[in-house]
Scaffold this motif. Structure first.
Motif, mmCIF file in Angstrom:
data_model
loop_
_atom_site.group_PDB
_atom_site.id
_atom_site.type_symbol
_atom_site.label_atom_id
_atom_site.label_comp_id
_atom_site.label_asym_id
_atom_site.label_seq_id
_atom_site.Cartn_x
_atom_site.Cartn_y
_atom_site.Cartn_z
ATOM 1 N N UNK A 249 0.813 -1.215 0.000
ATOM 2 C CA UNK A 249 0.000 0.000 0.000
ATOM 3 C C UNK A 249 0.846 1.265 0.000
ATOM 4 N N UNK A 250 2.109 1.153 -0.369
ATOM 5 C CA UNK A 250 3.036 2.273 -0.264
ATOM 6 C C UNK A 250 3.444 2.860 -1.605
ATOM 7 N N UNK A 251 2.683 2.535 -2.665
ATOM 8 C CA UNK A 251 3.050 3.010 -3.980
ATOM 9 C C UNK A 251 4.199 2.206 -4.557
ATOM 10 N N UNK A 252 4.840 2.763 -5.571
ATOM 11 C CA UNK A 252 5.893 2.040 -6.286
ATOM 12 C C UNK A 252 6.959 1.509 -5.333
ATOM 13 N N UNK B 284 7.088 -7.076 -19.083
ATOM 14 C CA UNK B 284 7.422 -6.526 -17.767
ATOM 15 C C UNK B 284 8.706 -5.715 -17.781
ATOM 16 N N UNK B 285 9.582 -5.978 -18.728
ATOM 17 C CA UNK B 285 10.894 -5.337 -18.804
ATOM 18 C C UNK B 285 11.694 -5.542 -17.517
ATOM 19 N N UNK B 286 11.378 -6.608 -16.787
ATOM 20 C CA UNK B 286 12.089 -6.971 -15.565
ATOM 21 C C UNK B 286 12.947 -8.196 -15.816
ATOM 22 N N UNK B 287 14.092 -8.258 -15.176
ATOM 23 C CA UNK B 287 14.912 -9.465 -15.265
ATOM 24 C C UNK B 287 14.493 -10.487 -14.215
ATOM 25 N N UNK C 6 12.003 4.411 -13.131
ATOM 26 C CA UNK C 6 12.907 4.578 -14.269
ATOM 27 C C UNK C 6 12.339 4.018 -15.560
ATOM 28 N N UNK C 7 11.427 3.051 -15.447
ATOM 29 C CA UNK C 7 10.777 2.453 -16.611
ATOM 30 C C UNK C 7 9.279 2.623 -16.435
ATOM 31 N N UNK C 8 8.649 3.381 -17.310
ATOM 32 C CA UNK C 8 7.277 3.840 -17.108
ATOM 33 C C UNK C 8 6.290 2.728 -16.794
ATOM 34 N N UNK C 9 6.417 1.594 -17.459
ATOM 35 C CA UNK C 9 5.430 0.531 -17.292
ATOM 36 C C UNK C 9 5.443 -0.056 -15.884
ATOM 37 N N UNK C 10 6.483 0.151 -15.127
ATOM 38 C CA UNK C 10 6.556 -0.370 -13.762
ATOM 39 C C UNK C 10 5.662 0.408 -12.796
#
Length: 389
Positions: free
Chosen positions: A221-224, A279-282, A363-367
């Motif tokens: 519940x703390x945002x990004x 996701x652009x995540x590793x 840093x990456x908008x979709x996140x």
């Protein structure tokens, strides 16, 4: 999938992630709407988790109580997510929380009676409450976690009225005890296990790795920012939305990303094979799916264990609401073989895509910003019936 133990160093980051959160202080709603909301559980110390329930508060900073329900009820949840008329055939959803809620069954009865839902009691075999090893010696009462338990039980009831409910109360909010509760629940023939709590990103453990069961967890519940156990690759990470009625639309509802919903990329847990390059995540990306979480578009909850001197009908939000809703949708589908998130990723056309809203900067908008397809705050979207589950 083999899991390593939670490391103390990894959990320490929870304190950084939740700076400024308190269990008793009222906080402005992340959406900036008319209501204020407060967290009900203390900020976790290393090795522990905090629950993700948020209650709407009055001008004094205490829970706002009403004589009759305010906030979304079962008919709203079922309408918004295409669940009306669906049944599970009596499948079981397990709720794992910390500490004891001494009025859990009585409060559940009040909620279900208010909305004309079938009784769910110990006597009729629908409800069962146990400690983390399955016994009847319950832990001490914690008023904040007791409200979390009421929220969880009510959301299972709202989304899946014919589901049976197993409430497992861990001895404390330590990850060791909560994990023990999950392990016990997994031996009880349940379809889903909901975990409405979290701490910082940490390495997954075997306690949350049970193929054939939908193990859901709130993203925070703390945002990004990334949290565990939602970040474990064996877990369905459940984000949050703001849900509003929209009479001029075919669906009758609209959603956007809730600004408080957690999201991000794990640096300690591998990317599951079913999560795509979107996701652009590793590593593992949060969230997978989502449901209502904004306290300003919150849900009605009944709780009679006094919290800050208040009890009765209240309005709650937080990703604590969305995790049991999603767990219940998996129970309705009955399609939980293997790792259930894999099926959902392969059938995302059966979801409501949430395409607006943000939970912060990244840093990456979709996140952190919702758009067409997968995004961090809302994942692949919200339920539209059970075809994606």
């Amino acid at each position: 999938m083999k899991r390593s133990a939670l490391s103390l160093a990894a959990v320490t980051g929870a304190l950084v992630l939740m700076v400024g959160a308190t269990s008793a202080m009222a906080q402005p709603s992340p959406t900036g709407a008319a209501h204020r909301a407060a967290r009900v559980c203390a900020v976790p110390v290393p090795g522990t988790a905090g629950c993700h329930a948020m209650v709407v508060v009055d001008a004094t900073g205490k829970p706002q109580v009403t004589a009759t329900p305010s906030g979304y009820g079962p008919a709203d949840i079922q309408s918004a997510y295409g669940l009306a008329g669906l049944t599970s055939g009596g499948r079981t959803v397990a709720i794992v929380d910390a500490y004891d809620d001494p009025t859990a069954e009585a409060d559940l009865a009040t909620y279900r009676s208010q909305y004309n839902l079938p009784a769910c009691t110990t006597a009729n075999g629908c409800f069962r409450k146990v400690n983390q090893t399955g016994g009847k010696s319950y832990p001490r009462t914690d008023a904040g976690w007791a409200t979390e338990i009421s929220l969880d039980l009510d959301m299972v009831s709202a989304a899946c009225p014919d589901c049976k409910i197993l409430l497992v109360e861990a001895s404390s909010s330590s990850f060791a005890n909560l994990g023990a509760g999950v392990n016990y629940a997994a031996t009880q023939g349940v379809s889903a296990i909901s975990n409405s709590y979290g701490g910082s990103d940490s390495a997954g453990t075997s306690a949350y790795d049970h193929p054939g069961i939908a193990i859901t967890a709130s993203t925070g519940d703390n945002g990004y920012g990334i949290e565990s156990p939602a970040s474990f690759d064996s877990v369905v990470a459940v984000g949050g939305t703001s849900l509003s009625k929209a009479s001029g639309t075919a669906r009758g509802w609209s959603e956007k990303a809730w600004s408080g919903a957690g999201s991000g990329c794990s640096t300690l847990n591998a990317k599951p094979s079913w999560q795509t390059s979107a996701t652009q995540c590793s590593g593992k990306a949060n969230a997978d799916v989502s449901a209502v979480a904004d306290p300003n578009t919150g849900v009605a909850v009944y709780d009679s264990t006094s919290y800050q001197g208040r009890k009765g009908w209240q309005v709650y939000g937080g990703t604590s609401a969305s995790s049991p809703i999603i767990g219940s949708v998996y129970a309705l589908s009955g399609n939980t073989s293997g790792y259930p998130a894999s099926y959902t990723w392969g059938h995302s056309s059966g979801l409501n895509d949430v395409t607006s809203g943000s939970n912060g900067t990244c840093s990456t908008s979709v996140w952190c910003t919702s758009g067409t397809g997968w995004d961090g705050p809302t994942g692949l979207g919200t339920p539209n019936g059970t075809s994606a589950f």
